[in-house]
Motif scaffolding. Structure first.
Motif, mmCIF file in Angstrom:
data_model
loop_
_atom_site.group_PDB
_atom_site.id
_atom_site.type_symbol
_atom_site.label_atom_id
_atom_site.label_comp_id
_atom_site.label_asym_id
_atom_site.label_seq_id
_atom_site.Cartn_x
_atom_site.Cartn_y
_atom_site.Cartn_z
ATOM 1 N N ARG A 310 0.833 -1.211 0.000
ATOM 2 C CA ARG A 310 0.000 0.000 0.000
ATOM 3 C C ARG A 310 0.863 1.255 0.000
ATOM 4 N N LEU A 311 1.951 1.241 0.764
ATOM 5 C CA LEU A 311 2.818 2.413 0.851
ATOM 6 C C LEU A 311 3.766 2.515 -0.337
ATOM 7 N N SER A 312 4.402 1.413 -0.714
ATOM 8 C CA SER A 312 5.419 1.462 -1.769
ATOM 9 C C SER A 312 4.820 1.618 -3.156
ATOM 10 N N ASP A 313 3.594 1.131 -3.370
ATOM 11 C CA ASP A 313 2.974 1.230 -4.689
ATOM 12 C C ASP A 313 2.148 2.496 -4.869
ATOM 13 N N ASP A 314 1.982 3.266 -3.802
ATOM 14 C CA ASP A 314 1.185 4.494 -3.880
ATOM 15 C C ASP A 314 1.890 5.500 -4.787
ATOM 16 N N GLU A 315 1.209 6.005 -5.808
ATOM 17 C CA GLU A 315 1.819 6.944 -6.750
ATOM 18 C C GLU A 315 2.177 8.272 -6.089
ATOM 19 N N ASP A 316 1.602 8.548 -4.917
ATOM 20 C CA ASP A 316 1.929 9.775 -4.192
ATOM 21 C C ASP A 316 3.193 9.644 -3.354
ATOM 22 N N ALA A 317 3.786 8.456 -3.314
ATOM 23 C CA ALA A 317 5.072 8.202 -2.645
ATOM 24 C C ALA A 317 5.105 8.712 -1.209
ATOM 25 N N PRO A 318 4.277 8.151 -0.315
ATOM 26 C CA PRO A 318 4.274 8.631 1.078
ATOM 27 C C PRO A 318 5.566 8.343 1.829
ATOM 28 N N LEU A 319 6.392 7.404 1.354
ATOM 29 C CA LEU A 319 7.649 7.099 2.038
ATOM 30 C C LEU A 319 8.783 8.054 1.660
ATOM 31 N N LEU A 320 8.581 8.881 0.635
ATOM 32 C CA LEU A 320 9.614 9.818 0.201
ATOM 33 C C LEU A 320 9.704 10.986 1.181
ATOM 34 N N ASP A 321 10.894 11.219 1.691
ATOM 35 C CA ASP A 321 11.135 12.353 2.590
ATOM 36 C C ASP A 321 11.366 13.588 1.728
ATOM 37 N N ARG A 322 10.299 14.249 1.344
ATOM 38 C CA ARG A 322 10.352 15.293 0.328
ATOM 39 C C ARG A 322 11.242 16.488 0.663
ATOM 40 N N PRO A 323 11.265 17.006 1.893
ATOM 41 C CA PRO A 323 12.075 18.209 2.144
ATOM 42 C C PRO A 323 13.564 18.025 1.878
ATOM 43 N N ILE A 324 14.114 16.821 2.071
ATOM 44 C CA ILE A 324 15.556 16.641 1.869
ATOM 45 C C ILE A 324 15.895 15.654 0.761
ATOM 46 N N SER A 325 14.942 14.817 0.344
ATOM 47 C CA SER A 325 15.222 13.807 -0.683
ATOM 48 C C SER A 325 14.536 14.090 -2.002
ATOM 49 N N GLY A 326 13.558 14.977 -2.015
ATOM 50 C CA GLY A 326 12.913 15.373 -3.256
ATOM 51 C C GLY A 326 13.607 16.606 -3.822
ATOM 52 N N THR A 327 13.939 16.582 -5.108
ATOM 53 C CA THR A 327 14.599 17.732 -5.739
ATOM 54 C C THR A 327 13.698 18.292 -6.833
ATOM 55 N N PHE A 328 13.637 19.631 -6.910
ATOM 56 C CA PHE A 328 12.703 20.311 -7.799
ATOM 57 C C PHE A 328 13.355 21.570 -8.376
ATOM 58 N N PRO A 329 12.891 22.027 -9.549
ATOM 59 C CA PRO A 329 13.216 23.392 -9.950
ATOM 60 C C PRO A 329 12.431 24.336 -9.040
ATOM 61 N N ILE A 330 13.028 25.424 -8.600
ATOM 62 C CA ILE A 330 12.345 26.282 -7.617
ATOM 63 C C ILE A 330 11.769 27.546 -8.233
ATOM 64 N N GLY A 331 11.844 27.681 -9.546
ATOM 65 C CA GLY A 331 11.162 28.771 -10.240
ATOM 66 C C GLY A 331 11.555 30.147 -9.734
ATOM 67 N N SER A 332 10.571 31.030 -9.659
ATOM 68 C CA SER A 332 10.832 32.438 -9.356
ATOM 69 C C SER A 332 11.265 32.695 -7.921
ATOM 70 N N THR A 333 11.137 31.712 -7.034
ATOM 71 C CA THR A 333 11.633 31.916 -5.672
ATOM 72 C C THR A 333 13.151 32.065 -5.654
ATOM 73 N N TYR A 334 13.798 31.732 -6.768
ATOM 74 C CA TYR A 334 15.247 31.878 -6.896
ATOM 75 C C TYR A 334 15.651 33.306 -7.241
ATOM 76 N N LYS A 335 14.713 34.112 -7.739
ATOM 77 C CA LYS A 335 15.038 35.437 -8.266
ATOM 78 C C LYS A 335 15.645 36.391 -7.234
ATOM 79 N N PRO A 336 15.169 36.426 -5.972
ATOM 80 C CA PRO A 336 15.819 37.325 -5.016
ATOM 81 C C PRO A 336 17.310 37.026 -4.836
ATOM 82 N N PHE A 337 17.702 35.775 -4.915
ATOM 83 C CA PHE A 337 19.103 35.417 -4.748
ATOM 84 C C PHE A 337 19.906 35.772 -5.997
ATOM 85 N N VAL A 338 19.285 35.626 -7.173
ATOM 86 C CA VAL A 338 19.949 36.042 -8.416
ATOM 87 C C VAL A 338 20.161 37.551 -8.413
#
Length: 688
Positions: A310-338
């Motif tokens: 139930r947990l491993s086959d869930d397409e929403d990946a509840p076992l993924l520790d998103r804050p430190i293990s999920g990587t994403f493009p951060i879009g315009s939130t990067y602009k203040p640093f640029v």
């Protein structure tokens, strides 16, 4: 007569000879016995005496109580309680199936208990005892005691059991314990710590249960017990009490944590995503949300196959520790640093106005603003407030990807922030060197100036964690002071009467000019007052600084973004970063709603509610904790991701990002075979 006398003399001689030979033989045998007695009693006395003593005395390990985990206000998140178990010693049982069947006549034993028993039996030593059932009640213990004479080799024992009272709340940061695997044993032996785990069945697998394992575990005690020849204990000769593990007091506030989790887990519209809130002046993580979550109690004694699937086959990946293990493009939130990089590197003045006809042209290609909006002559302040892509597109080629990389990394982007959790990824903060190492094809190793255009608006090869974005926001709020983010605030041991604060001093300070910081912060304040988040923050009793963001997950290549025509998994990610109050920050927040749409309408409202909760005048703010024994928008264009930014079809992972291996014991059904000896029963292999 003479002949008779002669025969009699011969017989007498033979008899004497036999007596002499027999005496000599007996004397020889006694000599051997005397020599052997000398060897045993004199020459080998010390060794045999020690062996006899060892047979008489048994060393029994006493596992320590694992330390508790509480939030900043003392709410228990993980604790250990005493539990009674029924255990079977395979060496003293002829047929385990028959014994289990007989036990079922007097106490309940479920099929899951049997599967777990056989799973443990497969990896257990023949002479060790294996748990059949736990959580034995007082009535069940009394019933078994009355019938124990029927079950040689079966015993009632006590153990410490881990429990997570908050269930799914904060599960990713707390983690869980699981049974010690072969890999765990190899690591313990390599580190020379296997002796401290005698008698212990579990070890930290994920979260702070893993990262603080040695501190939480404590020190094993020992009991010297005199035993009879039959193996029964006679008396206790010596006892060394175990030392319990340290208690961990977290910086997490469970009130804020549960409120933020509820925003993602709305039953009518559940969302995938992550949120991290940090106190900028101390680095304390106030909330750590990974949605959806899971119940860590399922893993303590091995998770059954139904729950695992139930947990491993869930397409929403509840076992993924998103804050430190999920990587994403951060879009315009990067602009203040640029923008801050452009000021700090002297590439562009804050007052310089850049023509914004709605697009930036480079190398014969046009990169359009979100919504194809036209802003005209645009200063840095206005570019951040209205989120002008053209302004930041133009910064990319003249700044260069390496300069941007080196500046942004100081804030925590593209590196491990140092948060005290296992499995943190570095993600990708692109540079020329990164691309050379990421691709094997020499043609793909070359960095093109045009690629920096997408990177400058948080897209392109950028693939970062929400923890990195939250930490960067916190460092910006603290004017460049890098306080290492941490979940655990205090280590406390009431036995040794010692307490230690985990983080006391900043790691370093980024040399930033106050006038440059003022430009960026004022622009971020106006994002919430007049820009893309003005409707969300209207009426707030505080002044917040922030930036919305919307990140594409695939390239539109000039086409219009039509949300109704796309699968949910292709919708843009919604992001927000910010801090409040702007003049004296108490909380910095970064969050993402995966495939949520626009940051201004989806992510910003979540941040507003988090700020409202934490800064509410009616919130019962606990006093600063010290251990008692311590010594010491409709009319505005909707913010979309630019349709012309480059989103690579495949971005190679950072080779330093290795997946944290914490595969739990997974208990599958086993054939109902009986054991006619003490040999382990056949079970399915542990899933890897």
């Amino acid at each position: 007569m003479f002949e008779f006398g002669q025969k009699s003399g011969l017989q007498r001689k033979r008899l004497i000879t036999r007596i002499i030979v027999g005496s000599l033989f007996i004397l020889f045998c006694f000599s051997i016995l005397i020599y052997r007695l000398w060897v045993l009693q004199v020459e080998r006395y010390d060794g045999l005496s020690e062996r006899a003593e060892r047979n008489r005395i048994s060393l029994i390990p006493i596992p320590p109580r694992r330390g508790e985990v509480v939030d900043r206000n003392g709410l228990v998140l993980a604790r250990s309680y005493r539990d009674y178990t029924i255990e079977i010693a395979p060496a003293h049982v002829k047929n385990t199936d028959e014994v289990i069947a007989q036990l079922r006549e007097i106490i309940p034993v479920s099929d899951l208990d049997v599967r777990r028993f056989k799973r443990r039996l497969s990896g257990a030593h023949r002479f060790s005892s294996v748990m059949l059932r736990h959580n034995i009640t007082d009535d069940e213990a009394a019933t078994f005691a009355a019938h124990s004479y029927r079950f040689p080799g079966v015993s009632l024992k006590a153990r410490w059991v881990r429990e997570y009272p908050q269930g799914e709340s904060a599960a990713h940061l707390i983690g869980y314990v699981g049974r010690i695997s072969e890999k765990d044993k190899e690591l313990l032996e390599k580190e020379g710590r296997e002796g401290n785990y005698r008698g212990t069945d579990v070890i930290g697998k994920k979260g702070i249960e893993a990262s603080y394992e040695e501190i939480l575990h404590g020190k094993t005690g020992w009991e010297e017990v005199e035993i009879s020849a039959s193996g029964r204990p006679v008396r206790v000769l010596k006892k060394t009490d175990p030392i319990p593990g340290d208690n961990l007091r977290l910086s997490i506030d469970m009130g804020l944590q549960k409120m933020a989790e509820g925003l993602f887990n709305n039953p009518r519209n559940p969302q995938r995503g992550a949120l991290v809130a940090i106190e900028p002046t101390t680095g304390e993580v106030l909330a750590y949300v990974s949605a959806p979550s899971f119940d860590p109690n399922l893993f303590i004694d091995g998770i059954d196959v139904e729950n695992w699937r139930r947990l491993s086959d869930d397409e929403d990946a509840p076992l993924l520790d998103r804050p430190i293990s999920g990587t994403f493009p951060i879009g315009s939130t990067y602009k203040p640093f640029v923008a801050l990089a452009a000021l700090s590197l002297g590439i562009r003045d804050a007052e310089t106005r850049i023509p914004d006809p709605g697009y930036f042209e480079y190398g014969g290609q046009r990169f359009h603003n979100a919504g194809r909006a036209v802003y005209g002559p645009t200063s840095m302040h206005r570019a951040i407030v209205v989120s002008s892509d053209t302004y930041f597109f133009s910064l990319g080629p003249i700044m260069g990807v390496d300069n941007l990389h080196d500046f942004a990394q100081q804030f925590g982007f593209g590196k491990r922030t140092g948060v005290d959790l296992p499995g943190e990824k570095r993600g990708i903060l692109p540079s020329r060197e990164w691309k050379r190492q990421a691709y094997k094809d020499p043609k793909k190793q070359v960095w093109h100036a045009g690629e920096t255009i997408s990177v400058a608006v948080g897209q392109g090869y950028n693939s970062l964690t929400i923890m990195q974005l939250a930490q960067a926001t916190s460092v910006l709020a603290a004017n460049g002071v890098y306080m290492r983010p941490h979940i655990v605030n205090w280590l406390e041991n009431p036995v040794t009467r010692k307490a230690e604060q985990v983080v006391k001093e900043p790691d370093y300070v980024i040399p930033l000019k106050p006038e440059h910081l003022r430009v960026i912060k004022n622009a971020m304040v106006d994002v919430n007052r007049f820009g893309t988040a003005k409707k969300i923050f209207a009426g707030a009793r505080y002044v917040a600084a922030g930036k919305t963001g919307t990140a594409q997950v695939f390239s539109l290549k000039g086409a219009r973004y039509n949300v109704r025509a796309l699968n949910k998994s292709l919708h843009d990610h919604a992001l927000y970063m910010g801090f409040a109050p702007a003049d004296n920050p108490k909380i910095a927040v970064a969050l993402i709603v995966e495939n949520g749409g626009w940051g201004s309408t989806v992510a910003a409202p979540i941040a507003r509610k988090v700020f409202d909760y934490w800064l509410s005048p009616t919130r019962q703010e606990a006093p600063e904790y010290v251990p008692p024994f311590y010594e010491e928008a409709s009319e505005d264009p909707q913010e979309e991701s630019s349709p012309d930014t480059e989103v690579p079809a495949e971005t190679p992972r950072n080779p330093e990002d290795r997946t944290h291996d914490a595969t739990p014991d997974i208990l599958e059904p086993v054939p109902n075979t009986s054991s006619t000896s003490a040999n382990p029963l056949p079970v399915l292999q542990e899933v890897r």
